[in-house]
Design a protein around this motif. Structure first.
Motif, PDB file in Angstrom:
ATOM      1  N   LYS A 167      12.028   8.874   5.060  1.00  0.00           N
ATOM      2  CA  LYS A 167      11.578   7.557   5.507  1.00  0.00           C
ATOM      3  C   LYS A 167      10.374   7.131   4.679  1.00  0.00           C
ATOM      4  O   LYS A 167       9.586   7.968   4.233  1.00  0.00           O
ATOM      5  CB  LYS A 167      11.232   7.597   6.989  1.00  0.00           C
ATOM      6  CG  LYS A 167      12.443   7.870   7.879  1.00  0.00           C
ATOM      7  CD  LYS A 167      12.087   7.751   9.331  1.00  0.00           C
ATOM      8  CE  LYS A 167      13.294   8.051  10.225  1.00  0.00           C
ATOM      9  NZ  LYS A 167      14.407   7.116  10.005  1.00  0.00           N
ATOM     10  N   ALA A 168      10.244   5.832   4.453  1.00  0.00           N
ATOM     11  CA  ALA A 168       9.204   5.315   3.552  1.00  0.00           C
ATOM     12  C   ALA A 168       7.816   5.791   3.946  1.00  0.00           C
ATOM     13  O   ALA A 168       6.985   6.138   3.081  1.00  0.00           O
ATOM     14  CB  ALA A 168       9.261   3.788   3.526  1.00  0.00           C
ATOM     15  N   TYR A 169       7.528   5.852   5.233  1.00  0.00           N
ATOM     16  CA  TYR A 169       6.180   6.240   5.640  1.00  0.00           C
ATOM     17  C   TYR A 169       5.919   7.740   5.495  1.00  0.00           C
ATOM     18  O   TYR A 169       4.783   8.200   5.597  1.00  0.00           O
ATOM     19  CB  TYR A 169       5.887   5.792   7.082  1.00  0.00           C
ATOM     20  CG  TYR A 169       6.926   6.193   8.112  1.00  0.00           C
ATOM     21  CD1 TYR A 169       6.999   7.498   8.596  1.00  0.00           C
ATOM     22  CD2 TYR A 169       7.827   5.262   8.603  1.00  0.00           C
ATOM     23  CE1 TYR A 169       7.943   7.872   9.527  1.00  0.00           C
ATOM     24  CE2 TYR A 169       8.784   5.613   9.553  1.00  0.00           C
ATOM     25  CZ  TYR A 169       8.837   6.923  10.012  1.00  0.00           C
ATOM     26  OH  TYR A 169       9.781   7.279  10.944  1.00  0.00           O
ATOM     27  N   ASP A 170       7.008   8.538   5.237  1.00  0.00           N
ATOM     28  CA  ASP A 170       6.835   9.972   4.993  1.00  0.00           C
ATOM     29  C   ASP A 170       6.741  10.316   3.509  1.00  0.00           C
ATOM     30  O   ASP A 170       6.271  11.402   3.149  1.00  0.00           O
ATOM     31  CB  ASP A 170       8.005  10.749   5.595  1.00  0.00           C
ATOM     32  CG  ASP A 170       7.974  10.790   7.112  1.00  0.00           C
ATOM     33  OD1 ASP A 170       6.859  10.724   7.665  1.00  0.00           O
ATOM     34  OD2 ASP A 170       9.055  10.870   7.722  1.00  0.00           O
ATOM     35  N   THR A 176       0.062   4.982  -0.799  1.00  0.00           N
ATOM     36  CA  THR A 176       0.142   4.455   0.558  1.00  0.00           C
ATOM     37  C   THR A 176       1.579   4.208   0.965  1.00  0.00           C
ATOM     38  O   THR A 176       2.464   4.036   0.113  1.00  0.00           O
ATOM     39  CB  THR A 176      -0.632   3.132   0.673  1.00  0.00           C
ATOM     40  OG1 THR A 176       0.030   2.139  -0.125  1.00  0.00           O
ATOM     41  CG2 THR A 176      -2.077   3.302   0.189  1.00  0.00           C
ATOM     42  N   SER A 177       1.803   4.168   2.283  1.00  0.00           N
ATOM     43  CA  SER A 177       3.154   3.899   2.775  1.00  0.00           C
ATOM     44  C   SER A 177       3.591   2.480   2.436  1.00  0.00           C
ATOM     45  O   SER A 177       4.779   2.226   2.237  1.00  0.00           O
ATOM     46  CB  SER A 177       3.217   4.131   4.288  1.00  0.00           C
ATOM     47  OG  SER A 177       2.257   3.328   4.961  1.00  0.00           O
ATOM     48  N   ASP A 178       2.602   1.551   2.326  1.00  0.00           N
ATOM     49  CA  ASP A 178       2.945   0.183   1.926  1.00  0.00           C
ATOM     50  C   ASP A 178       3.552   0.177   0.533  1.00  0.00           C
ATOM     51  O   ASP A 178       4.515  -0.552   0.259  1.00  0.00           O
ATOM     52  CB  ASP A 178       1.699  -0.710   1.970  1.00  0.00           C
ATOM     53  CG  ASP A 178       1.253  -1.019   3.394  1.00  0.00           C
ATOM     54  OD1 ASP A 178       2.076  -0.842   4.310  1.00  0.00           O
ATOM     55  OD2 ASP A 178       0.076  -1.411   3.572  1.00  0.00           O
ATOM     56  N   GLU A 179       2.962   0.959  -0.359  1.00  0.00           N
ATOM     57  CA  GLU A 179       3.500   1.049  -1.732  1.00  0.00           C
ATOM     58  C   GLU A 179       4.905   1.644  -1.706  1.00  0.00           C
ATOM     59  O   GLU A 179       5.802   1.177  -2.410  1.00  0.00           O
ATOM     60  CB  GLU A 179       2.581   1.925  -2.588  1.00  0.00           C
ATOM     61  CG  GLU A 179       2.982   1.994  -4.057  1.00  0.00           C
ATOM     62  CD  GLU A 179       2.118   2.963  -4.864  1.00  0.00           C
ATOM     63  OE1 GLU A 179       2.477   3.213  -6.031  1.00  0.00           O
ATOM     64  OE2 GLU A 179       1.113   3.457  -4.322  1.00  0.00           O
ATOM     65  N   MET A 205       7.010   1.477   0.713  1.00  0.00           N
ATOM     66  CA  MET A 205       7.912   0.515   1.337  1.00  0.00           C
ATOM     67  C   MET A 205       8.527  -0.429   0.307  1.00  0.00           C
ATOM     68  O   MET A 205       9.623  -0.939   0.494  1.00  0.00           O
ATOM     69  CB  MET A 205       7.155  -0.306   2.390  1.00  0.00           C
ATOM     70  CG  MET A 205       6.793   0.450   3.645  1.00  0.00           C
ATOM     71  SD  MET A 205       8.232   0.711   4.702  1.00  0.00           S
ATOM     72  CE  MET A 205       7.422   1.443   6.148  1.00  0.00           C
ATOM     73  N   LYS A 208      11.029   3.238  -2.552  1.00  0.00           N
ATOM     74  CA  LYS A 208      10.749   4.678  -2.433  1.00  0.00           C
ATOM     75  C   LYS A 208      11.046   5.423  -3.742  1.00  0.00           C
ATOM     76  O   LYS A 208      10.250   6.252  -4.194  1.00  0.00           O
ATOM     77  CB  LYS A 208      11.579   5.263  -1.280  1.00  0.00           C
ATOM     78  CG  LYS A 208      11.198   4.748   0.081  1.00  0.00           C
ATOM     79  CD  LYS A 208      11.978   5.456   1.195  1.00  0.00           C
ATOM     80  CE  LYS A 208      13.452   5.106   1.170  1.00  0.00           C
ATOM     81  NZ  LYS A 208      14.196   5.768   2.268  1.00  0.00           N
ATOM     82  N   TYR A 218       8.469   4.621  -6.330  1.00  0.00           N
ATOM     83  CA  TYR A 218       7.208   5.272  -5.950  1.00  0.00           C
ATOM     84  C   TYR A 218       7.181   6.714  -6.458  1.00  0.00           C
ATOM     85  O   TYR A 218       6.213   7.156  -7.087  1.00  0.00           O
ATOM     86  CB  TYR A 218       7.065   5.235  -4.425  1.00  0.00           C
ATOM     87  CG  TYR A 218       5.818   5.900  -3.883  1.00  0.00           C
ATOM     88  CD1 TYR A 218       4.696   5.166  -3.526  1.00  0.00           C
ATOM     89  CD2 TYR A 218       5.765   7.289  -3.706  1.00  0.00           C
ATOM     90  CE1 TYR A 218       3.551   5.784  -3.014  1.00  0.00           C
ATOM     91  CE2 TYR A 218       4.636   7.919  -3.206  1.00  0.00           C
ATOM     92  CZ  TYR A 218       3.536   7.156  -2.857  1.00  0.00           C
ATOM     93  OH  TYR A 218       2.404   7.770  -2.367  1.00  0.00           O
TER      94      TYR A 218
END
Length: 393
Positions: free
Chosen positions: A21-24, A38-41, A43, A46, A49
Motif C-alpha cells: 500500500k502507498a502509505y507503507d 513521504t507517503s504523499d510522494e 501516492m 509507487k 518512488y
C-alpha cells in the motif's frame, strides 16, 4: 552481467515493493536502506518512488537489497535475478555443458521416485509461469503447469529436453541449475543404482566448467550429493579426469570419479578404489600390448610386466636421473598396494587397526591418478593414432 539484467533486477525490486500500500512503501524502502520519503510522494506513483531510489545504487548494492527483500517475501524471479548478478564473477556453466546435461535426462523419468509435477513444483513456480503458447486457448491453458500436464501426461509429445528448455534451464542461474541437479540425484528421487549412473554422466559434463556433484552426506544409508566447485580439488584432478574419460569412460573413468567422491567421507573406500583404478589401467594396457597377465597377479606384478612392455623399467634407461625417477614410480605402485592392504576397506580389521584420514585418501587417489595418466600417455605415445583422435568412417 549485462545492463539488461541489472535493469531487470532494479525493475523487479521496484515492482515487489510497489505491491505494498502507498502509505507503507516509504517504510519498506527505509528498511531496505533506501532514501526516506513521504507517503504523499508514494501516492503519486509507487513504482516511480521506489525505482528513483534504486537508480543510484551500484550493482552489488542492488543484489544486497534484493537479497534483503527475499528475506521478507519470496519471489522466484527476484531470486533468479539476484543469483545471476551475484554469480557474475564466478565460473559459468556454459550453454554447451547445460545442453549436454539436459541430454542425460532425455528418454528417462526425471524423478522415478515420486510424482514429477511435485518434483518440478519444488523448483519452479510452474502454476505462475506463463504457458508456452498463451494465445492458444484450445485447451484453456493459462500456465506452464497446464502445458506440462497436456504435453507430458496426456499426450507425451514433449521430451525431457523440450521440458527442461521450456523451464529455462539453459539460461537459469547456477543456483537454480545446481538445485535441480541435486534434487534429480537425491535418494528420494531415484534409486541408488540409477543415482550412481546419473551422477557419473552429469559429472562427465559438469567437470569441464569446474564443478562436480560430490557426496556430502547420507540419508538412511544412501548418498546425498551437492554441487561443489572445490571438490575436484586441484587442476591436476581435472586433467586426470579428462585423460581417463577419453581413455576408457565406462570402467576406468568411473572408478576415478568414485574415488574422488569418497576422498572426504570414505577414505578407506577411496584408497581401495585408487589401487583398483591403477590395476584396471595396467590390465587394460597389458591386454592391448598382448602381454599375458594371470588373474592372481597383484598390482606390483602387473606394473612390472607393463613397465617392461612400455620400456619404463629402470634397467631400460642409461641416464641415472631417469633410472631414479622410474625406480621411484615402481616404489609408488608397490606402496599403493601396501597402503590399500593396511588402510583400505578390502580387508576386515580389528578395533586397533589404523583408520585412514581424508589426507591419506587424497594422497593415494592423486598418486594413482598421476601414475595412471603417465602409463596411458606413454602407451599413447607409442600408438600410431592417439586416443581422442577422430577417425573418418
Amino acid at each position: 552481467m549485462s545492463t539488461i539484467s541489472v535493469h531487470d533486477l532494479r525493475t523487479r525490486i521496484a515492482e515487489i515493493v510497489a505491491g505494498n500500500k502507498a502509505y507503507d512503501v516509504p517504510a519498506v524502502c527505509t528498511r531496505l536502506g533506501l532514501a526516506p520519503g513521504t507517503s504523499d510522494e508514494a501516492m503519486q506513483g509507487k513504482f516511480r518512488y521506489v525505482n528513483s531510489r534504486l537508480l543510484s545504487q551500484p550493482t552489488a548494492r542492488l543484489a544486497e537489497i534484493g537479497q534483503d527483500l527475499l528475506g521478507q517475501v519470496w519471489d522466484f524471479w527476484l531470486a533468479e535475478l539476484v543469483a545471476k548478478v551475484s554469480e557474475e564473477r564466478t565460473p559459468a556453466v556454459s550453454v554447451l555443458t547445460r545442453r549436454r546435461i539436459i541430454e542425460v535426462f532425455d528418454g528417462q523419468p526425471l524423478c522415478p521416485g515420486y510424482d514429477e509435477l511435485e518434483f518440478l513444483e519444488q523448483l519452479w513456480p510452474i502454476t505462475a509461469m506463463p504457458a508456452v503458447s498463451p494465445d492458444d486457448d484450445v485447451w484453456g491453458r493459462l500456465s506452464l503447469k497446464d502445458d506440462i500436464v497436456q504435453h507430458t501426461i496426456r499426450n507425451h509429445d514433449w521430451s525431457n529436453r523440450e521440458l527442461l528448455e521450456r523451464l529455462g534451464l539453459l539460461d537459469a542461474s547456477k543456483a537454480l541449475l545446481f538445485r535441480f541437479l541435486e534434487a534429480a540425484v537425491h535418494p528420494t528421487a531415484i534409486d541408488e543404482a540409477g543415482q550412481k549412473d546419473r551422477v557419473e554422466k552429469i559429472n562427465r559434463h559438469l567437470q569441464h566448467d569446474g564443478y562436480r556433484l560430490s557426496r556430502s552426506g547420507r540419508m538412511s544409508g544412501s548418498p546425498v550429493y551437492t554441487v561443489d566447485a572445490a571438490s575436484i580439488g586441484t587442476p591436476a584432478d581435472a586433467a586426470i579426469s579428462d585423460m581417463l574419460a577419453k581413455f576408457e569412460p565406462e570402467q576406468v573413468h568411473a572408478r576415478w570419479t568414485a574415488a574422488l567422491d569418497r576422498r572426504g567421507d570414505d577414505p578407506a573406500g577411496a584408497i581401495t578404489l585408487a589401487r583398483t583404478l591403477l590395476e584396471d589401467v595396467c590390465r587394460w594396457l597389458l591386454d592391448d600390448l598382448a602381454i599375458p597377465a594371470a588373474d592372481q597377479d597383484d598390482l606390483p606384478a602387473l606394473y612390472r610386466k607393463l613397465s617392461k612392455g612400455l620400456k619404463l623399467a629402470p634397467d631400460d634407461h642409461s641416464e641415472q636421473v631417469f633410472k631414479q625417477i622410474l625406480g621411484n614410480c615402481q616404489s609408488v605402485v608397490e606402496s599403493l598396494g601396501a597402503l590399500r592392504n593396511k588402510l583400505g576397506d578390502a580387508h576386515g580389521g580389528g578395533p586397533k587397526r589404523a583408520r585412514p584420514a581424508a589426507r591419506h585418501a587424497e594422497l593415494a587417489v592423486n598418486l594413482a591418478g598421476s601414475m595412471a595418466t603417465f602409463l596411458i600417455a606413454t602407451w599413447d605415445a607409442k600408438r600410431s593414432i592417439p586416443i581422442g583422435t577422430a577417425v573418418d568412417g
